[in-house]
Scaffold this active site. Structure first.
Site, PDB file in Angstrom:
ATOM      1  N   GLU A  87       0.818  -1.205   0.000  1.00  0.00           N
ATOM      2  CA  GLU A  87       0.000   0.000   0.000  1.00  0.00           C
ATOM      3  C   GLU A  87       0.857   1.263   0.000  1.00  0.00           C
ATOM      4  OE1 GLU A  87      -2.230  -3.395   1.819  1.00  0.00           O
ATOM      5  OE2 GLU A  87      -0.258  -2.505   2.128  1.00  0.00           O
ATOM      6  N   PRO A 143      11.988 -13.370   0.394  1.00  0.00           N
ATOM      7  CA  PRO A 143      10.808 -13.568   1.246  1.00  0.00           C
ATOM      8  C   PRO A 143      10.077 -12.252   1.481  1.00  0.00           C
ATOM      9  CG  PRO A 143      12.754 -14.645   2.181  1.00  0.00           C
ATOM     10  CD  PRO A 143      13.232 -13.757   1.071  1.00  0.00           C
ATOM     11  N   ARG A 144       8.755 -12.339   1.576  1.00  0.00           N
ATOM     12  CA  ARG A 144       7.959 -11.131   1.781  1.00  0.00           C
ATOM     13  C   ARG A 144       8.204 -10.529   3.156  1.00  0.00           C
ATOM     14  NH1 ARG A 144       4.018  -7.972   0.238  1.00  0.00           N
ATOM     15  NH2 ARG A 144       2.324  -7.343   1.634  1.00  0.00           N
ATOM     16  N   GLY A 154      12.717  -3.202   0.652  1.00  0.00           N
ATOM     17  CA  GLY A 154      12.614  -2.062  -0.238  1.00  0.00           C
ATOM     18  C   GLY A 154      13.375  -2.188  -1.541  1.00  0.00           C
ATOM     19  N   GLU A 155      13.841  -3.392  -1.893  1.00  0.00           N
ATOM     20  CA  GLU A 155      14.645  -3.556  -3.104  1.00  0.00           C
ATOM     21  C   GLU A 155      14.020  -4.532  -4.097  1.00  0.00           C
ATOM     22  OE1 GLU A 155      19.172  -2.545  -1.756  1.00  0.00           O
ATOM     23  OE2 GLU A 155      18.528  -4.627  -1.482  1.00  0.00           O
ATOM     24  N   ASN A 158       2.059  -8.641  -5.900  1.00  0.00           N
ATOM     25  CA  ASN A 158       1.948  -7.725  -7.030  1.00  0.00           C
ATOM     26  C   ASN A 158       2.830  -8.163  -8.201  1.00  0.00           C
ATOM     27  OD1 ASN A 158       1.673  -5.534  -8.693  1.00  0.00           O
ATOM     28  ND2 ASN A 158       2.714  -4.083  -7.351  1.00  0.00           N
ATOM     29  N   LEU A 159       2.194  -8.496  -9.315  1.00  0.00           N
ATOM     30  CA  LEU A 159       2.954  -8.882 -10.521  1.00  0.00           C
ATOM     31  C   LEU A 159       3.212  -7.699 -11.441  1.00  0.00           C
ATOM     32  CD1 LEU A 159       0.663 -10.628 -13.148  1.00  0.00           C
ATOM     33  CD2 LEU A 159      -0.256  -9.398 -11.219  1.00  0.00           C
ATOM     34  N   GLU A 218       4.819  -4.922 -10.910  1.00  0.00           N
ATOM     35  CA  GLU A 218       6.197  -4.425 -10.827  1.00  0.00           C
ATOM     36  C   GLU A 218       7.105  -5.142 -11.821  1.00  0.00           C
ATOM     37  OE1 GLU A 218       6.418  -3.114  -6.134  1.00  0.00           O
ATOM     38  OE2 GLU A 218       6.921  -5.167  -6.694  1.00  0.00           O
TER      39      GLU A 218
END
Length: 415
Positions: free
Chosen positions: A57, A261-262, A303-304, A328-329, A331
């Site tokens: 978000e 990993p998320r 953040g990368e 999210n695909l 990106e």
């Protein structure tokens, strides 16, 4: 009344969970008082308030922040979050150009303190983070709050449907709802949203920072001249499946599988999973070249994600191999990388179906099929290039939601 009572009963257990999560992510224990509406210092408003619960978000909010700044000159942006990863990404993207704070828990006294302290002129809740008491108290205080870039899967709609009167009341107190798709709008309307607008997804308006592309080039130079497959934002259980598929030995043996990993608290766990299967493991935090003998690298940084996708030849979308709904695909498509998704994409259903129809993505049944597809793509440069080009065109065709949404927010706020 019952909702408020349940929150009061749950509050001690919420604090215990916060402490438990803080053991693995200390950020959860920063400024705990803010989660109960206790903020220090003077609020330097007036504010336009945007709530972005976590990483996805927050990234989605970035172009909207700039669009709202243009429409609300002289106002500061207040960003609120619920997770330390969201807060960290906010710091990375915006630095000191915004005010940021934890959003309080949905207790009446806490949300009243929050609203009194910051006195926002308008509130924007990104995606579908519905806090009934917060929305109710904002309306009582004369602060218009809108739900923006809203998405609601069938699964989430059924969950909200278990408390229909609460959902109807919360959605009815909003100044407006802007949905990503017609299906999202229909589900939100069935729960009580009044005339939701359909404005598209702001995630298609993603601007790829040059610094991320440059960092991706640095990563690639460390990975070497070989196929690189990036499994981005993976969820618990998926890494083991991917590692087992890699160990099975029926894919390109030269390839490097980069697993990102998320959740950062799982970085060590994923490295251990790879080592337990006999793989030599490299980690992003080591900042060293990755020898050809290494088959697995762990992206242990926040953040990368864009840089990892920029460094790869193929993107495998995490959260889609098991029943998590997919991450999210867009990106990866925006970077011109061919995309592989698993069977579970209900969080990005229309985007996934659109990308597949556009020839930018392919769906596979499981992790083993994902690595086989990645191997096949590496062996077919023409197909790989065509999918990447299709991804760029797919994203470009869906841009424009940010400007539509920003204009709509202004219209809703001044009604």
């Amino acid at each position: 009344m019952l909702y408020g009572l349940l929150w009061l009963i749950a509050a001690p257990f919420v604090l215990l969970r916060l402490a438990w999560r803080g053991r693995r992510q200390p950020g959860y224990l920063e400024n705990v008082g803010e989660r109960f509406g206790r903020y220090h210092g003077e609020a330097r408003g007036p504010f336009v308030w945007i709530h972005a619960v976590s990483v996805g978000e927050t990234r989605a909010a970035a172009p909207l922040v700039e669009a709202l700044r243009a429409r609300y000159p002289g106002r500061r942006i207040l960003l609120t979050h619920m997770t330390p990863t969201g807060l960290a990404v906010s710091r990375e993207i915006f630095g000191d150009t915004v005010e940021r704070a934890w959003l309080p828990y949905d207790l009446r006294f806490a949300v009243r303190r929050f609203l009194r302290h910051f006195r926002p002129e308008v509130g924007v809740i990104m995606e579908t983070e519905i806090w009934p008491r917060l929305i109710e108290e904002a309306k009582r205080a004369g602060i218009p709050v809108v739900l923006a870039n809203a998405r609601l899967s069938e699964r989430s709609a059924r969950r909200y449907g278990r408390a229909p009167s609460l959902a109807r009341r919360a959605l009815g107190n909003l100044a407006g709802v802007a949905a990503q798709t017609r299906d999202d709008a229909a589900r939100l309307a069935s729960l009580g949203a009044r005339d939701p607008a359909v404005l598209g997804s702001v995630k298609f308006d993603l601007a790829i920072p040059g610094a991320m592309v440059e960092r991706g080039g640095e990563f690639r130079s460390r990975f070497g001249d070989r196929p690189v497959w990036v499994a981005g934002s993976t969820r618990e259980g998926e890494e083991a499946l991917l590692l087992d598929a890699l160990a099975a030995g029926d894919v390109d043996p030269r390839a490097l599988l980069v697993i990102v990993p998320r959740h950062p608290q799982r970085f060590d766990e994923v490295a251990e999973l790879a080592a337990a299967r006999g793989f030599e493991v490299a980690r992003r935090s080591e900042e060293e070249s990755v020898p050809a003998s290494v088959r697995v690298a762990v992206g242990d940084s926040m953040g990368e994600m864009l840089a990892y996708y920029a460094a790869g030849d193929v993107a495998i979308i995490g959260g889609s191999l098991l029943d998590f709904g997919g991450q999210n695909l867009i990106e990866a498509c925006a970077l011109g990388r061919p995309v592989i998704v698993g069977p579970s994409t209900f969080n990005f259903d229309e985007a996934a179906r659109g990308a597949i129809k556009a020839g930018a993505a392919v769906r596979v049944p499981d992790a083993r099929a994902a690595l086989r597809e990645a191997s096949a793509l590496d062996a077919d440069a023409a197909r790989r290039g065509a999918m990447g080009a299709n991804g760029l065109a797919f994203v470009a065709a869906h841009r424009g939601a940010v400007e539509r949404l920003a204009d709509w927010i202004v219209a809703m706020a001044i009604r």
